[in-house]
Design a protein around this motif. Sequence first.
Motif, PDB file in Angstrom:
ATOM      1  N   PHE A  53      -4.723   4.522  -0.047  1.00  0.00           N
ATOM      2  CA  PHE A  53      -3.737   3.466   0.192  1.00  0.00           C
ATOM      3  C   PHE A  53      -2.792   3.856   1.327  1.00  0.00           C
ATOM      4  N   SER A 113      -4.619   3.348   4.570  1.00  0.00           N
ATOM      5  CA  SER A 113      -4.684   1.914   4.883  1.00  0.00           C
ATOM      6  C   SER A 113      -3.347   1.398   5.386  1.00  0.00           C
ATOM      7  N   TYR A 120       0.823  -1.211   0.000  1.00  0.00           N
ATOM      8  CA  TYR A 120       0.000   0.000   0.000  1.00  0.00           C
ATOM      9  C   TYR A 120       0.858   1.262   0.000  1.00  0.00           C
TER      10      TYR A 120
END
Length: 174
Positions: A162, A165, A11
């Motif tokens: 991303f 996350s 990520y």
Amino acid sequence: MSIAPSLRRLYFLRFGFALVWAGLLIATGPGFGPVGMILLVLYPLFDAVATGIDARASKATTSALSLYANIAISWLAIIGVAIAIPAGIPAVLRVWGAWAILSGLVQLTVGVLRRHFAGHWPMILSGGISAVAGVSFIVQAGQAGAGLTTLAGYAALGGVFFLLSALRLGRDTR
């Protein structure tokens, strides 16, 4: 076995790629020359490869069927964008929109299936936003003066999700 550390690295990579890609797309200007054409195909290609890495990491803990579906969708987008480029920006936006809708729905599904990971609430939101953005790309394609700048914004926002996350997955790696 936790997949959080490998997803976290992936990520972070996806975040960096999205920001660089968005910056390069903006730098190419409102139309698309050779560099812009390469960038338009490169983004779904990177998505397909990154999703493949995700699927490989996830196989041991969950079903990767949704991820394999997303890989196929990304490959169809690569082909679709390559075919659409000669037809112009509206055609590219329509293909990109369809891809954003489908891949967003898959991302939403994967996020829901992985909701027990701290880092997947941003992915759930991102998937839903991607689907809505896809509709807006298709609508934009029918308007005069349609441009590719919105794709850069879409990529950058996806990159931020991303990043969120990855940061939240840091909790699962401790």
